[in-house]
Write a protein that holds these residues in place. Structure first.
Motif, short mmCIF file in Angstrom:
data_model
loop_
_atom_site.label_atom_id
_atom_site.label_comp_id
_atom_site.label_asym_id
_atom_site.label_seq_id
_atom_site.Cartn_x
_atom_site.Cartn_y
_atom_site.Cartn_z
N GLU A 149 17.13 -2.36 2.34
CA GLU A 149 17.38 -1.06 1.71
C GLU A 149 16.08 -0.26 1.66
OE1 GLU A 149 19.65 -1.32 -2.09
OE2 GLU A 149 19.87 -3.41 -1.51
N ASP A 150 16.16 0.99 2.09
CA ASP A 150 15.05 1.92 1.93
C ASP A 150 15.37 2.74 0.69
OD1 ASP A 150 13.31 4.06 1.95
OD2 ASP A 150 13.41 4.39 4.11
N ALA A 151 14.75 2.32 -0.44
CA ALA A 151 15.04 2.95 -1.72
C ALA A 151 13.89 3.88 -2.15
CB ALA A 151 15.28 1.87 -2.78
N ALA A 152 13.15 4.38 -1.18
CA ALA A 152 11.97 5.21 -1.46
C ALA A 152 12.30 6.45 -2.29
CB ALA A 152 11.29 5.62 -0.16
N GLN A 153 13.58 6.88 -2.26
CA GLN A 153 13.95 8.08 -3.00
C GLN A 153 14.91 7.75 -4.16
OE1 GLN A 153 15.38 11.08 -0.21
NE2 GLN A 153 13.50 11.01 1.01
N ALA A 154 15.03 6.47 -4.51
CA ALA A 154 16.16 6.10 -5.38
C ALA A 154 15.79 5.22 -6.57
CB ALA A 154 17.22 5.41 -4.54
N THR A 199 17.58 10.77 8.11
CA THR A 199 16.65 10.13 7.18
C THR A 199 15.26 10.69 7.40
OG1 THR A 199 15.78 8.00 6.36
CG2 THR A 199 16.09 8.18 8.74
N PHE A 200 14.35 10.35 6.50
CA PHE A 200 12.94 10.64 6.71
C PHE A 200 12.45 9.71 7.83
CE2 PHE A 200 8.39 9.87 5.33
CZ PHE A 200 7.93 11.05 5.87
N ILE A 201 11.58 10.22 8.68
CA ILE A 201 11.20 9.50 9.90
C ILE A 201 10.57 8.13 9.64
CG2 ILE A 201 8.90 10.54 10.15
CD1 ILE A 201 9.61 10.79 13.24
N ALA A 202 10.05 7.89 8.44
CA ALA A 202 9.43 6.59 8.13
C ALA A 202 10.38 5.43 8.41
CB ALA A 202 8.97 6.54 6.68
N THR A 203 11.67 5.64 8.13
CA THR A 203 12.66 4.56 8.36
C THR A 203 12.62 4.13 9.83
OG1 THR A 203 14.03 5.79 6.77
CG2 THR A 203 15.04 3.91 7.85
N GLY A 207 5.17 12.33 -5.10
CA GLY A 207 6.37 13.15 -5.32
C GLY A 207 7.65 12.36 -5.52
N LYS A 208 7.60 11.03 -5.38
CA LYS A 208 8.82 10.23 -5.56
C LYS A 208 9.18 10.15 -7.04
CE LYS A 208 9.06 9.79 -1.23
NZ LYS A 208 8.93 8.79 -0.19
N ASN A 209 10.39 9.68 -7.35
CA ASN A 209 10.83 9.67 -8.75
C ASN A 209 9.95 8.77 -9.62
OD1 ASN A 209 12.89 11.05 -7.42
ND2 ASN A 209 14.42 10.38 -8.91
N ALA A 224 0.79 -1.23 0.00
CA ALA A 224 0.00 0.00 0.00
C ALA A 224 0.83 1.28 0.00
CB ALA A 224 -0.95 0.00 1.20
N ASN A 225 2.03 1.25 0.57
CA ASN A 225 2.86 2.46 0.66
C ASN A 225 4.27 2.07 1.08
OD1 ASN A 225 2.95 2.44 3.68
ND2 ASN A 225 0.75 2.75 3.40
N GLY A 226 5.16 3.05 1.11
CA GLY A 226 6.57 2.77 1.43
C GLY A 226 6.78 2.38 2.89
N LEU A 227 6.02 3.01 3.78
CA LEU A 227 6.16 2.66 5.20
C LEU A 227 5.79 1.20 5.42
CD1 LEU A 227 6.65 3.39 8.18
CD2 LEU A 227 4.30 4.23 8.30
N ASP A 228 4.69 0.75 4.81
CA ASP A 228 4.30 -0.66 4.94
C ASP A 228 5.35 -1.59 4.33
OD1 ASP A 228 2.01 -0.07 6.30
OD2 ASP A 228 0.62 -0.66 4.71
N ALA A 230 19.52 0.45 5.25
CA ALA A 230 20.37 1.34 4.47
C ALA A 230 19.48 2.22 3.60
CB ALA A 230 21.30 0.50 3.59
N VAL A 231 19.53 3.52 3.81
CA VAL A 231 18.66 4.43 3.06
C VAL A 231 19.47 5.12 1.95
CG1 VAL A 231 17.08 6.41 3.22
CG2 VAL A 231 17.35 4.87 5.19
N HIS A 232 18.91 5.13 0.75
CA HIS A 232 19.55 5.86 -0.36
C HIS A 232 18.91 7.24 -0.40
CE1 HIS A 232 21.17 1.98 -1.47
NE2 HIS A 232 19.94 1.49 -1.61
N TRP A 275 10.34 0.20 -1.51
CA TRP A 275 10.04 1.32 -2.43
C TRP A 275 8.76 2.02 -2.03
CZ3 TRP A 275 13.81 1.89 -6.06
CH2 TRP A 275 14.62 0.78 -6.31
N SER A 276 8.73 3.33 -2.27
CA SER A 276 7.50 4.12 -2.12
C SER A 276 7.15 4.69 -3.48
CB SER A 276 7.74 5.27 -1.15
OG SER A 276 6.70 6.24 -1.27
N PHE A 277 5.86 4.72 -3.79
CA PHE A 277 5.39 5.38 -5.02
C PHE A 277 4.52 6.58 -4.67
CE2 PHE A 277 5.66 0.73 -6.17
CZ PHE A 277 6.91 0.83 -6.77
C1 LIG Z 1 8.72 8.51 1.24
C2 LIG Z 1 9.64 7.73 2.11
C3 LIG Z 1 9.20 6.63 2.87
C4 LIG Z 1 7.74 6.27 3.06
O1 LIG Z 1 7.00 6.15 1.93
P1 LIG Z 1 5.39 6.34 1.96
O2 LIG Z 1 4.95 5.77 0.67
O3 LIG Z 1 5.13 7.81 2.09
O4 LIG Z 1 4.87 5.56 3.13
C5 LIG Z 1 10.14 5.88 3.54
N1 LIG Z 1 11.44 6.20 3.52
C6 LIG Z 1 11.90 7.26 2.83
C7 LIG Z 1 13.36 7.54 2.84
C8 LIG Z 1 11.01 8.08 2.13
O5 LIG Z 1 11.48 9.13 1.46
#
Ligand SMILES: *Cc1c(COP(=O)(O)O)cnc(C)c1O
Length: 369
Positions: A159-164, A88-92, A188-190, A61-65, A133-135, A183-185
């Motif tokens: 790997e937290d590749a939500a921005q990569a 990092t973004f707090i989601a990590t 605003g992500k790439n 459903a999302n990147g946090l999940d 590991a966050v990119h 991954w997050s979609f």
């Molecule tokens: C956006 C983001 C997330 C979370 O993604 P969501 O889809 O908003 O839940 C996690 N980690 C990083 C580094 C992000 O930028």
């Protein structure tokens, strides 16, 4: 104020650039009568796994999940520790806390802003179960040493590749090196949906299968539940939109890279991002540093140029983590970044005139501060 304002990111321009393809994809799903998981999600999962050079992709459903389900699939839970970047973004961090484990922050490398692998061994204890590991900002972090540390200590690497999306590390795309890649979609992500979306990619069949079950109530077969899962499924309308956008990701990434080159070649009087020779960044954000960041930001705003700070309050100083009792000064480099970093406008549809306006304004204002 001279001329039109420069937005930080024009999401609508991204939709309009692909409007006919996206509208057709959405209509196709609406007409199909199939609104949960199903063929659109499977088609996207297959395409995204291939794009990332990974064996498996599971849409969620999302990147946090994606992060939470990865930790659950690795059996990380209460009493365990997980190493996370302090910057990092707090989601990590929230993902680690959500499974009842303790986030153990490690400071960044001062040049790349990503977790410093040299500082990781000192943070490992007998309770450490994983490293995330966050990119960050679309810059790949230095994965090989982190994976080597993980192997040596029997610790998983997530790997937290939500921005990569489509970033390259040592000549191969991010997406299949760690035990699991998240991954997050977020729009605003790439690679952004037009709503929420997320996925994991992995080369481990056991993890892919476990997350597939966890995302759907812990069930592979209707009304048969093998564990206490959750509801975190990628929406088929978003999957269909993502399939359209994935076909344009390489092109849109090269547009971001051209803007970054323009900035790198022409900005003066500010600290510019550093790119290690093993990295091909995808510039989710273009982050500069300046000791009078707040003045620079407000002067740019006065000229109609929108900038943002990523991130103004580091996770360890957020009220959400007050029970962890971190004091100001616990992670000095991260706190320094929160005070001097500034993200400039960047996005695939950003016109050259806007880029040059940003460059002219930053150079003129930074010289005066
Ligand atoms: C956006 C983001 C997330 C979370 O993604 P969501 O889809 O908003 O839940 C996690 N980690 C990083 C580094 C992000 O930028």
């Amino acid at each position: 104020m001279t001329g039109k304002s420069v937005p930080f990111l024009d999401l609508r321009a991204g939709y309009l650039a692909l409007k006919s393809e996206i509208d057709a994809a959405v209509s196709r799903v609406l007409d199909s009568g199939w609104y949960i998981l199903g063929p659109e999600v499977e088609t996207f999962e297959t395409a995204f796994a291939k794009f990332c050079e990974a064996e498996h992709c599971v849409g969620v459903a999302n990147g946090l999940d994606a992060l939470i389900l990865s930790l659950r699939a690795l059996d990380v839970g209460p009493g365990d520790e997980v190493i996370v970047p302090s910057n990092t973004f707090i989601a990590t961090w929230l993902a680690v806390s959500a499974v009842g484990a303790l986030p153990v922050p490690v400071e960044p490398d001062p040049l790349t802003y990503n977790i410093d692998p040299l500082l990781v061994p000192a943070a490992i204890t007998s309770k450490t179960r994983a490293i995330i590991a966050v990119h960050l900002y679309g810059q790949p972090c230095d994965l090989d040493p982190l994976i080597a540390i993980g192997r040596k200590h029997g610790i998983s690497v997530i790997e937290d590749a939500a921005q990569a999306h489509s970033a390259e590390y040592k000549k191969a795309r991010v997406g299949g090196r760690g035990d699991v890649v998240c991954w997050s979609f977020y729009p605003g992500k790439n690679l952004g949906a037009l709503g929420d979306g997320g996925a994991i990619t992995t080369n481990r069949a056991d993890i892919a299968a476990r997350i597939r079950t966890l995302r759907n109530y812990g069930s592979n077969q209707k009304y048969v539940n093998v564990e206490q899962g959750t509801n975190s499924r990628l929406d088929p309308i978003q999957a269909a939109i993502l399939s359209v956008k994935l076909d344009h990701l390489v092109d849109w990434t090269s547009k971001r890279q051209a803007i970054a080159k323009n900035y790198l070649d022409n900005l003066r009087g500010v600290t510019l991002p550093f790119v290690p020779d093993w990295a091909v960044p995808v510039w989710h954000l273009f982050v500069i540093r300046h000791e009078k960041r707040d003045e620079l930001m407000s002067s740019l705003a006065a000229e109609g140029i929108s900038t943002l700070v990523h991130y103004p309050i580091p996770p360890h100083l957020q009220e959400a983590y007050k029970t962890a009792c971190y004091e100001k000064g616990s992670f000095p480099l991260t706190e320094q970044f929160a005070e001097d970093m500034l993200s400039l406008p960047i996005g695939p549809q950003m016109p050259i005139e806007d880029q040059n306006r940003v460059i002219e304004a930053v150079n003129r204002l930074a010289a005066k501060l």
